[in-house]
Design an enzyme around this catalytic site. Sequence first.
Site, PDB file in Angstrom:
ATOM      1  N   ASN A   9       0.621  -0.930   0.113  1.00  0.00           N
ATOM      2  CA  ASN A   9      -0.162   0.108   0.065  1.00  0.00           C
ATOM      3  C   ASN A   9       0.745   1.095   0.367  1.00  0.00           C
ATOM      4  O   ASN A   9       1.339   1.233   0.636  1.00  0.00           O
ATOM      5  CB  ASN A   9      -0.653   0.244   0.981  1.00  0.00           C
ATOM      6  CG  ASN A   9      -1.416   1.530   0.747  1.00  0.00           C
ATOM      7  OD1 ASN A   9      -2.011   2.407   0.239  1.00  0.00           O
ATOM      8  ND2 ASN A   9      -3.146   0.972   2.129  1.00  0.00           N
ATOM      9  N   THR A  40      -1.835  -1.153  -4.028  1.00  0.00           N
ATOM     10  CA  THR A  40      -3.170  -0.882  -4.090  1.00  0.00           C
ATOM     11  C   THR A  40      -3.074   0.622  -4.383  1.00  0.00           C
ATOM     12  O   THR A  40      -2.356   0.995  -4.298  1.00  0.00           O
ATOM     13  CB  THR A  40      -3.702  -1.266  -3.194  1.00  0.00           C
ATOM     14  OG1 THR A  40      -2.742  -0.370  -1.673  1.00  0.00           O
ATOM     15  CG2 THR A  40      -2.863  -3.017  -2.276  1.00  0.00           C
ATOM     16  N   VAL A  70      -3.305  -4.707   5.721  1.00  0.00           N
ATOM     17  CA  VAL A  70      -3.468  -6.764   6.588  1.00  0.00           C
ATOM     18  C   VAL A  70      -5.118  -7.106   6.355  1.00  0.00           C
ATOM     19  O   VAL A  70      -4.862  -8.482   6.429  1.00  0.00           O
ATOM     20  CB  VAL A  70      -3.171  -6.246   7.892  1.00  0.00           C
ATOM     21  CG1 VAL A  70      -2.999  -7.970   8.804  1.00  0.00           C
ATOM     22  CG2 VAL A  70      -1.202  -5.669   7.860  1.00  0.00           C
ATOM     23  N   THR A  93      -0.111   3.285  10.846  1.00  0.00           N
ATOM     24  CA  THR A  93      -0.306   4.414  11.522  1.00  0.00           C
ATOM     25  C   THR A  93      -0.101   3.674  12.765  1.00  0.00           C
ATOM     26  O   THR A  93       0.483   4.355  13.854  1.00  0.00           O
ATOM     27  CB  THR A  93      -1.716   4.784  11.577  1.00  0.00           C
ATOM     28  OG1 THR A  93      -1.894   5.741  10.211  1.00  0.00           O
ATOM     29  CG2 THR A  93      -1.819   6.185  12.733  1.00  0.00           C
ATOM     30  N   ASP A 215      -5.044 -17.964  21.097  1.00  0.00           N
ATOM     31  CA  ASP A 215      -6.304 -18.671  22.569  1.00  0.00           C
ATOM     32  C   ASP A 215      -7.436 -19.355  21.815  1.00  0.00           C
ATOM     33  O   ASP A 215      -8.083 -19.673  22.953  1.00  0.00           O
ATOM     34  CB  ASP A 215      -5.966 -17.794  23.193  1.00  0.00           C
ATOM     35  CG  ASP A 215      -6.605 -16.592  23.223  1.00  0.00           C
ATOM     36  OD1 ASP A 215      -7.776 -16.193  21.861  1.00  0.00           O
ATOM     37  OD2 ASP A 215      -6.623 -15.605  23.975  1.00  0.00           O
ATOM     38  N   ASP A 275     -11.280   1.110  10.400  1.00  0.00           N
ATOM     39  CA  ASP A 275     -12.634   1.148   9.371  1.00  0.00           C
ATOM     40  C   ASP A 275     -13.829   1.143   9.362  1.00  0.00           C
ATOM     41  O   ASP A 275     -13.901   0.584  10.441  1.00  0.00           O
ATOM     42  CB  ASP A 275     -11.593   0.388   7.709  1.00  0.00           C
ATOM     43  CG  ASP A 275     -10.168   1.076   7.742  1.00  0.00           C
ATOM     44  OD1 ASP A 275      -9.743   2.179   7.111  1.00  0.00           O
ATOM     45  OD2 ASP A 275      -9.707  -0.106   7.061  1.00  0.00           O
TER      46      ASP A 275
END
Length: 302
Positions: A9, A40, A70, A93, A215, A275
């Site tokens: 990206n 991208t 990701v 970020t 887990d 997002d």
Amino acid sequence: MTKVVLIVNPSSGGEKGKEYTELALEVLESMYDEVILKETAKGGDAEEFAETAAKERVEAVIVMGGDGTVNECISGLAEEAYRPKLGIIPLGTVNDLGRALGVPLDPNAAIRMLPNAVTKKLDVGKVNDSYFINVIAIGKIPEAVKDVGVDQKTKLGSLSYFIEGAKAFNDNQSYPFKLVLDDEVIEQESSLVLIVLTNSVGGFENMLPHAKIDDGYLHLVALKGKTLMDKVKLIPKVISGNATDADETLYRKFKSGKIAVVEEDIQLVSNIDGDEGDKLPLTVQVLPSHITIFVPEDSKNE
């Protein structure tokens, strides 16, 4: 012949994606017979590239970007019967998954780690028809943070999330949630609900110290307190890793459930891995050990 797909990206991490691509290609070319570079240009590209890589049965997919990129890659792999190994070069970020995996946050170090990396299994979360790898956030603060734009993130980095989140911190509005967590039904008034897969949330690496990448559980934390003082008292507990034991929070670990608001006229939108996500209600479940992921030999998430 071994093949790897490198998904980059270019706008992640202050638009530094291009800066590290050359080094990544050099390292990967020493590890695989063929390296395919995909960059991208818009939302959904990373998911499409990862899905195609799985269908072509490549050995590995390496993603260079932030948590959103990701997320797209894992979403592209999650539905496939054959899922290539996944590697992460953090460039965003916050980079919560990278933190949880112990992957170096410096892109150069993360790239140079790859030849000596080992693999572990990674739980993936499913929310309605989508997937997440870190956190679903619901409430006033996530509503504010979703308005952080690309330009703001590029200029201010994680400070941009703090600024927008702080604006909502003083808001006393809460919502009547109905939580169905495995066989337990809970009604809880809350201003913030988090459903988390790993120990790192919003850059706080100790928020859920007992949450592991494999887990087999989702971890729910809901803020009970309504007042500013309730929230202020919780801050040191979040930093010290004691948020789940605090009187100001509700904590449960579970495998599948449903998150809804009791009052039908309340419209709440989730934030998924940073997002905007689906409106409530949400049906969630954990997919245990669903992805094989590269981690450092000395990964802290044992």
